[in-house]
Design an enzyme around this catalytic site. Sequence first.
Site, PDB file in Angstrom:
ATOM      1  N   GLY A 291       0.841  -1.277   0.079  1.00 19.80           N
ATOM      2  CA  GLY A 291       0.028   0.007   0.075  1.00 19.80           C
ATOM      3  C   GLY A 291       0.955   1.232  -0.044  1.00 19.80           C
ATOM      4  O   GLY A 291       1.833   1.252   0.795  1.00 19.80           O
TER       5      GLY A 291
ATOM      6  N   GLU B  84       5.263  -5.077   5.497  1.00 18.63           N
ATOM      7  CA  GLU B  84       5.592  -6.593   5.921  1.00 18.63           C
ATOM      8  C   GLU B  84       5.536  -7.684   4.752  1.00 18.63           C
ATOM      9  O   GLU B  84       6.672  -8.397   4.470  1.00 18.63           O
ATOM     10  CB  GLU B  84       4.409  -6.932   6.837  1.00 18.63           C
ATOM     11  CG  GLU B  84       4.362  -8.320   7.287  1.00 18.63           C
ATOM     12  CD  GLU B  84       3.430  -9.283   6.741  1.00 18.63           C
ATOM     13  OE1 GLU B  84       2.764  -8.811   6.312  1.00 18.63           O
ATOM     14  OE2 GLU B  84       3.718 -10.425   6.429  1.00 18.63           O
TER      15      GLU B  84
ATOM     16  N   ILE C  27       1.560   3.175   6.854  1.00 27.52           N
ATOM     17  CA  ILE C  27       0.966   4.340   7.627  1.00 27.52           C
ATOM     18  C   ILE C  27       0.736   3.552   8.935  1.00 27.52           C
ATOM     19  O   ILE C  27       0.268   4.238  10.126  1.00 27.52           O
ATOM     20  CB  ILE C  27      -0.373   4.928   6.957  1.00 27.52           C
ATOM     21  CG1 ILE C  27      -1.416   3.814   6.674  1.00 27.52           C
ATOM     22  CG2 ILE C  27      -0.034   5.715   5.780  1.00 27.52           C
ATOM     23  CD1 ILE C  27      -2.823   4.574   6.643  1.00 27.52           C
ATOM     24  N   ASP C  28       0.505   2.296   9.031  1.00 28.73           N
ATOM     25  CA  ASP C  28       0.203   1.475  10.221  1.00 28.73           C
ATOM     26  C   ASP C  28       1.084   1.609  11.237  1.00 28.73           C
ATOM     27  O   ASP C  28       0.867   1.336  12.516  1.00 28.73           O
ATOM     28  CB  ASP C  28      -0.083  -0.163   9.827  1.00 28.73           C
ATOM     29  CG  ASP C  28      -1.049  -0.205   8.803  1.00 28.73           C
ATOM     30  OD1 ASP C  28      -1.828   0.703   8.565  1.00 28.73           O
ATOM     31  OD2 ASP C  28      -1.305  -1.244   7.971  1.00 28.73           O
TER      32      ASP C  28
ATOM     33  N   ARG D 143     -24.003  15.709  18.905  1.00 32.63           N
ATOM     34  CA  ARG D 143     -23.823  14.650  18.294  1.00 32.63           C
ATOM     35  C   ARG D 143     -22.658  13.781  18.876  1.00 32.63           C
ATOM     36  O   ARG D 143     -21.620  14.639  19.450  1.00 32.63           O
ATOM     37  CB  ARG D 143     -23.424  14.589  16.795  1.00 32.63           C
ATOM     38  CG  ARG D 143     -24.948  14.695  15.896  1.00 32.63           C
ATOM     39  CD  ARG D 143     -24.685  14.896  14.561  1.00 32.63           C
ATOM     40  NE  ARG D 143     -26.014  15.040  14.045  1.00 32.63           N
ATOM     41  CZ  ARG D 143     -26.093  15.258  12.725  1.00 32.63           C
ATOM     42  NH1 ARG D 143     -25.068  15.871  11.804  1.00 32.63           N
ATOM     43  NH2 ARG D 143     -27.163  15.427  12.086  1.00 32.63           N
TER      44      ARG D 143
ATOM     45  N   MET E  59      -7.330   3.795   9.976  1.00 36.38           N
ATOM     46  CA  MET E  59      -6.691   2.676   9.494  1.00 36.38           C
ATOM     47  C   MET E  59      -5.747   2.073  10.186  1.00 36.38           C
ATOM     48  O   MET E  59      -5.453   2.628  11.407  1.00 36.38           O
ATOM     49  CB  MET E  59      -5.986   2.735   8.170  1.00 36.38           C
ATOM     50  CG  MET E  59      -6.967   2.788   6.808  1.00 36.38           C
ATOM     51  SD  MET E  59      -6.202   3.090   5.226  1.00 36.38           S
ATOM     52  CE  MET E  59      -7.351   2.722   4.105  1.00 36.38           C
TER      53      MET E  59
ATOM     54  N   ARG F  37      -4.733  -1.503  10.337  1.00 37.50           N
ATOM     55  CA  ARG F  37      -5.001  -3.140  10.540  1.00 37.50           C
ATOM     56  C   ARG F  37      -5.050  -3.457  11.884  1.00 37.50           C
ATOM     57  O   ARG F  37      -5.815  -2.913  12.715  1.00 37.50           O
ATOM     58  CB  ARG F  37      -3.942  -3.817   9.633  1.00 37.50           C
ATOM     59  CG  ARG F  37      -3.807  -3.434   8.121  1.00 37.50           C
ATOM     60  CD  ARG F  37      -2.938  -4.231   7.421  1.00 37.50           C
ATOM     61  NE  ARG F  37      -3.545  -5.541   7.376  1.00 37.50           N
ATOM     62  CZ  ARG F  37      -4.632  -6.008   6.387  1.00 37.50           C
ATOM     63  NH1 ARG F  37      -5.001  -5.229   5.612  1.00 37.50           N
ATOM     64  NH2 ARG F  37      -5.045  -7.252   6.321  1.00 37.50           N
TER      65      ARG F  37
ATOM     66  N   GLU G 251      -9.667   0.436  12.770  1.00 41.54           N
ATOM     67  CA  GLU G 251     -10.286  -0.501  12.029  1.00 41.54           C
ATOM     68  C   GLU G 251     -10.271  -2.076  12.279  1.00 41.54           C
ATOM     69  O   GLU G 251     -11.076  -2.766  12.002  1.00 41.54           O
ATOM     70  CB  GLU G 251      -9.833  -0.122  10.382  1.00 41.54           C
ATOM     71  CG  GLU G 251      -8.364  -0.869  10.385  1.00 41.54           C
ATOM     72  CD  GLU G 251      -7.778  -0.445   8.734  1.00 41.54           C
ATOM     73  OE1 GLU G 251      -8.733  -0.304   8.056  1.00 41.54           O
ATOM     74  OE2 GLU G 251      -6.673  -0.807   8.250  1.00 41.54           O
TER      75      GLU G 251
HETATM   76  O1  F6P Z   1      -1.454  -1.252   5.179  1.00 44.54           O
HETATM   77  C1  F6P Z   1      -1.759  -0.138   5.050  1.00 44.54           C
HETATM   78  C2  F6P Z   1      -3.289  -0.002   4.893  1.00 44.54           C
HETATM   79  O2  F6P Z   1      -3.724   1.290   4.496  1.00 44.54           O
HETATM   80  C3  F6P Z   1      -4.140  -0.285   6.062  1.00 44.54           C
HETATM   81  O3  F6P Z   1      -4.232   0.442   7.041  1.00 44.54           O
HETATM   82  C4  F6P Z   1      -5.394  -0.803   5.370  1.00 44.54           C
HETATM   83  O4  F6P Z   1      -6.233  -1.857   6.052  1.00 44.54           O
HETATM   84  C5  F6P Z   1      -5.058  -1.338   3.997  1.00 44.54           C
HETATM   85  O5  F6P Z   1      -3.764  -0.584   3.653  1.00 44.54           O
HETATM   86  C6  F6P Z   1      -5.861  -1.008   2.851  1.00 44.54           C
HETATM   87  O6  F6P Z   1      -5.596  -1.621   1.892  1.00 44.54           O
HETATM   88  P1  F6P Z   1      -5.843  -1.297   0.409  1.00 44.54           P
HETATM   89  O7  F6P Z   1      -5.511  -0.330  -0.114  1.00 44.54           O
HETATM   90  O8  F6P Z   1      -5.587  -2.574  -0.372  1.00 44.54           O
HETATM   91  O9  F6P Z   1      -7.428  -1.157   0.462  1.00 44.54           O
END
Ligand code: F6P
Length: 349
Positions: free
Chosen positions: A13, A105, A129-130, A165, A172, A174, A225
């Site tokens: 990504g 990874e 970004i994770d 509200r 994001m 993971r 997420e």
């Molecule tokens: O690993 C980076 C990431 O942006 C995660 O935070 C997210 O779950 C995933 O990639 C989204 O992947 P894709 O771009 O395949 O939807």
Amino acid sequence: MPCMRIGILTGGGDCPGLNAVISSVARRSWDHGHDVIGFTYGWRGVIEDSTIPLTRDVVRGIMREGGTILRSSGDNPAHGGDAPERAMATLRKHEVDALIVVGGEGTMRGALTMWRDHGLPVVGVPKTIDNDLPGTELTVGFDSALAIATEALDRLATTAESHDRVMVCELMGRTAGWLSMYAGIAGGADVILLPEMDMTVEEAAQIVTKRHAQGRDSSLVVVGEGYELRSSTGLFDGVALEEQLDAYGFPRLGGVSNHVAGAIEQLTGYETRVTILGHVQRGGPPTARDRALASRFGFLAADLVHAGTFGKLVAHVAGQVTAVPLELTEGDARVVPESEFDFVRSFMG
Ligand code: F6P
């Protein structure tokens, strides 16, 4: 040292800061008198022989640009078949002496396979970004995503206030809650549901109810997420998302916040809205800090190659940019440890 030809790819990504790594690798390699060649779409470009020349004209001014001029994909020689042999044939054809692999990874798994099983001289540069790649405490892209997520929370807070509200914002990351933890704290979230913590939706609702009883009219809830909805009363048990897989067989996350918001609205009686921030977190220009980190990482990666030091990951460890064994990336995802939970909780409510 005779002139080397150094390959570079960006895999997995994308994230802000990849172009800054490319720029830094190229400049430092040129200083050493080497050539640099880019492979497109990550490992796919190596396997399928797709390259672009990296000249001064191509690289000029890219540091501030988001995305990656090399493009990216999750293709990987570690997925098997004849991919490693095809990759080696491409590298031989282009007389590549060493490959700099920028990725997370999955991309590093490919780098390790090629280094250990096929003798390819590789150096890894961590990005995601994770911020969950083992072996480094910081990855390129994290700081930019954190800035975007924090700004989003700032914006959600004001609209939440205008309408009394509860705003639920899904970020994001993971299985790792780094982005949610730091954005939640920086953005003043009242509840932070990390994948690593076993907080229930009832606890989350209780925090919101207490705040409102104390005179607040709005609340901000951050959900990582990868959070799996937990319910102490059993009322919301069985709320699981249908598992969707991406093209490479990895779970596609996203959407749990809809269920969290439903539970909070039901339990508190307050009007609740959901924002799933999604890929906005991966787009746009890198922060100054990401540009600086990417520049340092790229510089060291080029120096390692020049010195003939391979099988390394450029890493940020205890405040220093250094090189660690690439094997470290094989470990479990680097998630928020339990020792941080008190810290996170102290910002809630
Ligand atoms: O690993 C980076 C990431 O942006 C995660 O935070 C997210 O779950 C995933 O990639 C989204 O992947 P894709 O771009 O395949 O939807």
